[in-house]
Design a protein around this motif. Structure first.
Motif, PDB file in Angstrom:
ATOM      1  N   UNK A   1       0.830  -1.204   0.000  1.00 53.21           N
ATOM      2  CA  UNK A   1       0.000   0.000   0.000  1.00 53.21           C
ATOM      3  C   UNK A   1       0.868   1.258   0.000  1.00 53.21           C
ATOM      4  N   UNK A   2       1.926   1.258   0.780  1.00 51.81           N
ATOM      5  CA  UNK A   2       2.819   2.414   0.831  1.00 51.81           C
ATOM      6  C   UNK A   2       3.437   2.691  -0.540  1.00 51.81           C
ATOM      7  N   UNK A   3       3.714   1.638  -1.309  1.00 53.88           N
ATOM      8  CA  UNK A   3       4.325   1.779  -2.628  1.00 53.88           C
ATOM      9  C   UNK A   3       3.301   1.981  -3.750  1.00 53.88           C
ATOM     10  N   UNK A   4       2.017   1.828  -3.444  1.00 60.25           N
ATOM     11  CA  UNK A   4       0.955   1.900  -4.445  1.00 60.25           C
ATOM     12  C   UNK A   4       0.803   3.342  -4.931  1.00 60.25           C
ATOM     13  N   UNK A   5       1.146   3.600  -6.189  1.00 59.99           N
ATOM     14  CA  UNK A   5       1.174   4.955  -6.743  1.00 59.99           C
ATOM     15  C   UNK A   5      -0.214   5.512  -7.051  1.00 59.99           C
ATOM     16  N   UNK A   6      -1.228   4.685  -6.974  1.00 64.01           N
ATOM     17  CA  UNK A   6      -2.564   5.092  -7.404  1.00 64.01           C
ATOM     18  C   UNK A   6      -3.546   5.215  -6.237  1.00 64.01           C
ATOM     19  N   UNK A   7      -3.041   5.448  -5.041  1.00 69.30           N
ATOM     20  CA  UNK A   7      -3.903   5.579  -3.859  1.00 69.30           C
ATOM     21  C   UNK A   7      -4.971   6.645  -4.051  1.00 69.30           C
ATOM     22  N   UNK A   8      -4.633   7.694  -4.792  1.00 71.64           N
ATOM     23  CA  UNK A   8      -5.568   8.795  -5.002  1.00 71.64           C
ATOM     24  C   UNK A   8      -6.826   8.366  -5.762  1.00 71.64           C
TER      25      UNK A   8
END
Length: 108
Positions: A82-89
Motif C-alpha cells: 500500500x505504501x508503494x501503491x502509486x494510485x492511492x488517489x
C-alpha cells in the motif's frame, strides 16, 4: 468505479477468469480503476479463484495490459504494498477504510 463480482454463483476458476477477462475488456477504455470481487475463501472455492485472479493480474501487469492492482486486505497504511501503491488517489476513503478482503482493485 465499476465493479464486478466474479465469484457470484460459485463458478469454476476457469469461468471466473473468463468473467475477469470480459470485464477488463469491457472497461479498459472507459475506467481508470475497477473493483473485482473474488471472495476471500471463507466458503468453498473462493480462495482458488482469488489466487488465480492474482496470478492472471500479475501476468497482465508484466505485459502492460494493466498498470497495477492491489488487494482490499492490503489497504493498510502499514502495509508495504500500500505504501508503494502509486494510485492511492484513485481509491475513495470509504474503500480504504473497508479493507475488503474479497476485493481486488485494478488500475487500467
Amino acid at each position: 468505479m465499476r465493479s464486478r463480482d466474479i465469484h457470484y454463483g460459485k463458478p469454476t476458476v476457469a469461468n471466473a477468469l473468463d468473467h475477469l477477462d470480459l470485464f477488463l475488456k469491457e472497461v479498459k477504455r472507459s475506467e481508470k480503476i475497477v473493483e473485482v470481487i473474488t471472495g476471500y475463501g471463507s466458503t468453498g472455492g473462493s480462495c482458488k479463484i482469488r489466487n488465480a485472479v492474482i496470478k492472471r493480474l500479475e501476468e497482465y501487469k508484466e505485459k502492460n495490459y494493466i498498470k497495477e492492482f492491489i488487494c482490499g486486505n492490503e489497504l493498510d497504511i502499514f502495509n508495504k504494498k500500500y505504501q508503494d501503491f502509486k494510485y492511492r488517489h484513485l481509491l475513495t476513503e470509504e474503500i480504504k477504510r473497508m479493507q475488503n478482503k474479497g476485493a481486488i482493485y485494478i488500475v487500467l
